[in-house]
Design a protein around this motif. Structure first.
Motif, short mmCIF file in Angstrom:
data_model
loop_
_atom_site.label_atom_id
_atom_site.label_comp_id
_atom_site.label_asym_id
_atom_site.label_seq_id
_atom_site.Cartn_x
_atom_site.Cartn_y
_atom_site.Cartn_z
N ALA A 132 36.75 17.16 58.41
CA ALA A 132 36.08 16.19 59.28
C ALA A 132 36.19 14.77 58.75
CB ALA A 132 34.61 16.58 59.46
N LEU A 133 36.34 14.63 57.44
CA LEU A 133 36.49 13.31 56.82
C LEU A 133 37.92 12.78 56.94
CD1 LEU A 133 34.32 13.88 53.64
CD2 LEU A 133 33.82 12.29 55.51
N GLY A 134 38.81 13.59 57.49
CA GLY A 134 40.16 13.12 57.75
C GLY A 134 41.26 13.80 56.97
N ALA A 135 40.92 14.63 55.98
CA ALA A 135 41.94 15.24 55.13
C ALA A 135 42.84 16.17 55.94
CB ALA A 135 41.28 16.01 53.99
N GLU A 136 44.13 15.93 55.86
CA GLU A 136 45.10 16.78 56.53
C GLU A 136 45.81 17.72 55.56
OE1 GLU A 136 47.53 13.78 58.47
OE2 GLU A 136 46.46 14.15 60.34
N THR A 137 45.64 17.47 54.27
CA THR A 137 46.28 18.27 53.24
C THR A 137 45.23 18.75 52.25
OG1 THR A 137 48.34 17.00 53.41
CG2 THR A 137 48.02 18.28 51.40
N LEU A 138 45.32 20.02 51.86
CA LEU A 138 44.42 20.59 50.87
C LEU A 138 45.24 21.07 49.68
CD1 LEU A 138 41.60 21.67 49.99
CD2 LEU A 138 42.24 23.83 51.09
N LEU A 139 44.88 20.57 48.49
CA LEU A 139 45.45 21.06 47.24
C LEU A 139 44.37 21.91 46.57
CD1 LEU A 139 47.52 18.87 47.88
CD2 LEU A 139 47.58 18.31 45.45
N VAL A 140 44.63 23.18 46.42
CA VAL A 140 43.63 24.08 45.87
C VAL A 140 44.15 24.68 44.57
CG1 VAL A 140 44.47 26.00 47.30
CG2 VAL A 140 42.16 26.07 46.38
N SER A 141 43.31 24.66 43.53
CA SER A 141 43.73 25.18 42.23
C SER A 141 42.74 26.24 41.76
CB SER A 141 43.81 24.05 41.19
OG SER A 141 42.52 23.51 40.94
N ASN A 142 43.19 27.06 40.84
CA ASN A 142 42.32 28.10 40.29
C ASN A 142 42.83 28.55 38.93
OD1 ASN A 142 44.23 30.45 40.62
ND2 ASN A 142 44.01 29.90 42.77
N ALA A 143 41.94 29.20 38.20
CA ALA A 143 42.32 29.93 37.00
C ALA A 143 42.39 31.40 37.39
CB ALA A 143 41.29 29.72 35.90
N CYS A 144 43.34 32.12 36.87
CA CYS A 144 43.54 33.50 37.32
C CYS A 144 44.06 34.36 36.18
CB CYS A 144 44.52 33.53 38.49
SG CYS A 144 46.17 32.95 38.04
N GLY A 145 43.98 35.68 36.40
CA GLY A 145 44.55 36.64 35.46
C GLY A 145 45.96 37.00 35.85
N GLY A 146 46.86 37.03 34.88
CA GLY A 146 48.26 37.30 35.16
C GLY A 146 48.62 38.77 35.01
N MET A 147 49.24 39.33 36.04
CA MET A 147 49.65 40.74 36.01
C MET A 147 51.16 40.90 35.92
SD MET A 147 46.94 42.35 38.77
CE MET A 147 47.48 41.26 40.10
N HIS A 148 51.89 39.79 36.02
CA HIS A 148 53.35 39.85 35.88
C HIS A 148 53.68 39.96 34.39
CE1 HIS A 148 57.58 38.90 36.13
NE2 HIS A 148 57.52 38.80 37.45
N PRO A 149 54.42 40.98 34.00
CA PRO A 149 54.65 41.21 32.57
C PRO A 149 55.47 40.14 31.87
CG PRO A 149 55.99 42.70 33.89
CD PRO A 149 55.04 42.03 34.84
N LEU A 150 56.21 39.32 32.62
CA LEU A 150 57.06 38.30 32.00
C LEU A 150 56.42 36.92 31.98
CD1 LEU A 150 60.56 39.33 33.43
CD2 LEU A 150 59.44 40.05 31.31
#
Length: 302
Positions: A132-150
């Motif tokens: 509603a404030l006008g943002a047309e782009t969202l950049l979303v970040s997070n910390a996560c657990g990795g399940m890919h062995p490499l």
């Protein structure tokens, strides 16, 4: 675009007796009622009048990225009507309004989660306000657990797609067509052009950028060995407890989305060790300079 208005491609907020009496009184959609959204947006505008181009959501341990923002105004969540409050360690609970990479931004320094007891409508209410404030782009970040062995702790991952295992959806309930379509398409929730820009910036800065699938689970407990095997088996590369509801609502609202994850720990079922939150936050903070360079570089190329 006029100050504080929705982008021209989206209708202005208009309140009718029909919406008030029928759709907006629903216990789920009521939290996304346009009156509530606009009241919160107006509270932000009184403190920061510039039209917002980009919204940023900072995840666990990533609040330090805020230091890269040229902050004009700080707005505490508790000063905003209808806004949830952060209850998780490392989530400061405030909006940082200013500029980054040459763009006018508002960053959420602290997000919300289903495991805190919030509904997904409450979790995603801030996305509605930022739109509603006008943002047309969202950049979303997070910390996560990795399940890919490499892949290793400290690696950055570009989210190419996601899996929703939260057992809920923020769009459940009557739909307000002025906020978005009843059945939003999710064939490309993470914008192809933004992902291309992220890969270009990563290459220019010598940053290793993985790309994969994020799966969202309810939490707050971490997963068992059997659950990690299951999640890996259905196609997920990393696991976390956020992001997906926010992305669903952003897509519903017509926003472009870029998702970035910091892998903070390895979740390999045959080599699993106990996870400790201070260590997870420390890994996230150590990777922040790479994330900051990536985000600033993408914004500069928009």
């Amino acid at each position: 675009m006029s100050n504080g208005a929705l982008p021209a491609s989206r209708p202005q907020l208009q309140y009718t007796q029909e919406h008030t009496a029928v759709g907006l009184g629903h216990p789920a959609l009521g939290l996304h009622a346009r009156e509530r959204i606009e009241a919160c947006a107006q509270a932000v505008r009184r403190r920061f009048a510039k039209p917002v181009e980009v919204a940023i959501i900072l995840g666990t341990g990533l609040g330090g990225l805020a230091a890269e923002i040229e902050v004009d105004q700080v707005v505490a969540y508790h000063d905003l009507p209808n806004f949830p409050l952060s209850t998780v360690e490392s989530h400061e609970g405030r909006l940082l309004c200013g500029s980054l990479g040459g763009r006018t931004v508002i960053a959420m320094q602290g997000r919300f989660h289903r495991y805190e007891g919030y509904s997904l409508q409450q979790v995603t209410f801030p996305v509605r306000v930022l739109r509603a404030l006008g943002a047309e782009t969202l950049l979303v970040s997070n910390a996560c657990g990795g399940m890919h062995p490499l892949w290793a702790p400290g690696d950055l991952m570009l989210i190419a797609d996601h899996i929703n295992l939260l057992g809920d959806n923020p769009l459940i309930g009557p739909n307000d067509d002025l906020l978005g379509p009843r059945f939003p398409d999710m064939s490309e929730p993470y914008d192809t052009t933004l992902r291309h820009l992220a890969r270009e910036v990563a290459a220019a800065h010598g940053i290793t950028l993985r790309e994969g699938v994020y799966v969202a689970v309810q939490g707050p407990n971490l997963e068992t060995r059997a659950e990690y095997r299951f999640l890996r088996g259905i196609g997920a590369d990393v696991v976390g407890m956020s992001t997906v509801p926010e992305v669903i609502v952003a897509v519903h609202a017509g926003m472009r989305v870029l998702g970035l994850s910091i892998i903070t720990d390895q979740c390999l079922p045959d080599a699993l060790t106990p996870a400790h939150l201070p260590e997870i936050i420390a890994v996230a903070k150590s990777a922040e300079p790479k994330l900051a360079a990536l985000v600033k570089g993408v914004l500069a190329r928009l």
